[in-house]
Design an enzyme around this catalytic site. Structure first.
Site, PDB file in Angstrom:
ATOM      1  N   SER A  99       0.840  -1.200   0.000  1.00 52.36           N
ATOM      2  CA  SER A  99       0.000   0.000   0.000  1.00 52.36           C
ATOM      3  C   SER A  99       0.872   1.245   0.000  1.00 52.36           C
ATOM      4  O   SER A  99       2.096   1.172   0.098  1.00 52.36           O
ATOM      5  CB  SER A  99      -0.909   0.012   1.238  1.00 52.36           C
ATOM      6  N   SER A 120       0.957   3.678   2.311  1.00 52.31           N
ATOM      7  CA  SER A 120       1.004   4.354   3.610  1.00 52.31           C
ATOM      8  C   SER A 120       2.389   4.905   3.957  1.00 52.31           C
ATOM      9  O   SER A 120       2.507   5.770   4.821  1.00 52.31           O
ATOM     10  CB  SER A 120       0.543   3.410   4.720  1.00 52.31           C
ATOM     11  N   LYS A 134       5.690   0.527   9.320  1.00 54.02           N
ATOM     12  CA  LYS A 134       5.508   1.929   9.691  1.00 54.02           C
ATOM     13  C   LYS A 134       6.817   2.460  10.258  1.00 54.02           C
ATOM     14  O   LYS A 134       7.786   1.734  10.442  1.00 54.02           O
ATOM     15  CB  LYS A 134       4.402   2.096  10.741  1.00 54.02           C
ATOM     16  N   SER A 176      -2.755   6.645   6.128  1.00 56.86           N
ATOM     17  CA  SER A 176      -2.104   5.581   6.892  1.00 56.86           C
ATOM     18  C   SER A 176      -2.945   5.217   8.106  1.00 56.86           C
ATOM     19  O   SER A 176      -3.276   6.074   8.928  1.00 56.86           O
ATOM     20  CB  SER A 176      -0.704   6.019   7.347  1.00 56.86           C
TER      21      SER A 176
END
Length: 268
Positions: free
Chosen positions: A69, A71, A126, A233
């Site tokens: 993705s 994010s 992350k 996100s």
């Protein structure tokens, strides 16, 4: 799919066949003047060294991941294949994920892969923004850490390729008191600053939500993480803190992107 478990089972099955061949079947073939392995041994014992090597490397040293993705745009792009250092935060037994050797702890600014706390069969990636004891405040799309403001160096607007819209592009830096590490982030001006969640995650009481953002105190043994594409996100602002036991490793290298070969070797 638990790929580590599959590799472990294959390693055990082929390993048993490999040992049996070395100790039993190979001497019998030699005595009978037969050179070739039976077909069932060729497809078990012969593959053991390769399967075991992959299992060892993936479990204890480096594991590949694909970014699914946007994010982490602009740091990591959709389709990036990255390598994750599995031992930098300690050595864990595969499958059961039990730490047997303690090493380093995640530092502020590290990009980490971890098992999503709400579904541990799913891996997320992350950036660590807060470590245990930190007070993280994200208000009006700006961060403060223990009362010290991050700095933001504005760059030309950035076209977010996932949503085909322009976003504000900043070089965000941690306060100098906390290392001063910097990285790129995106903000979409049309998105509201407020953070809203109905998820009562563990230590939810450590967070205060408002129309302008969220402030959280990171509990012991946990980390506060955020995506660099701040308005696209799902991260600690919404589903809570990452327990230390959920850490998989530190991402550090883009080794392939089939859609953009110039991405190879980049990580910034």
């Amino acid at each position: 799919m638990n790929f580590a478990l599959i590799l472990f089972i294959l390693s055990v099955v082929t390993g048993v066949a490999w040992v049996a061949d070395k100790l039993v079947f190979a001497p019998k073939r030699k005595a009978a003047g037969i050179d070739r392995m039976p077909l069932w041994l060729e497809y078990t014992a012969s593959f053991f060294p390769v399967i075991f090597a992959v299992f060892f490397l993936r479990s204890f040293l480096f594991e590949p991941f694909k970014i699914p993705s946007g994010s982490m745009i602009p740091t990591l792009m959709i389709g990036d294949f990255i390598l994750v250092n599995k031992y930098t935060y300690g050595i864990r037994l595969p499958v059961i994920n039990k730490k047997i050797v303690d090493m380093n702890s995640p530092e502020r600014g590290d990009v980490v892969v971890f098992r999503y706390p709400k579904d541990e069969n799913v891996d997320y990636i992350k950036r660590v923004v807060g470590v245990p004891g930190d007070v993280i405040s994200y208000q009006n799309k700006r961060l403060t850490l223990n009362g010290q403001a991050f700095t933001y160096d504005e760059k030309p607007d950035y076209l977010d390729p996932e949503h085909m819209s322009y976003a504000k592009f900043y070089r965000e830096s941690f306060p100098k008191e906390f290392g001063g590490v910097s990285h790129n982030v995106l903000n979409h001006p049309e998105r509201p600053a407020g953070v809203y969640t109905q998820d009562r995650f563990p230590f939810y009481e450590n967070c205060t939500y408002s129309m302008s953002g969220v402030t959280c105190t990171v509990p012991p043994g946990h980390y506060f993480v955020m995506g660099d594409n701040r308005d696209n996100s799902a991260d600690s602002r919404y589903w809570g803190f990452v327990p230390e036991r959920n850490l998989v490793g530190k991402a550090f290298f883009v080794w392939m992107n089939l859609g953009d070969l110039k991405r190879i070797g980049r990580f910034e």
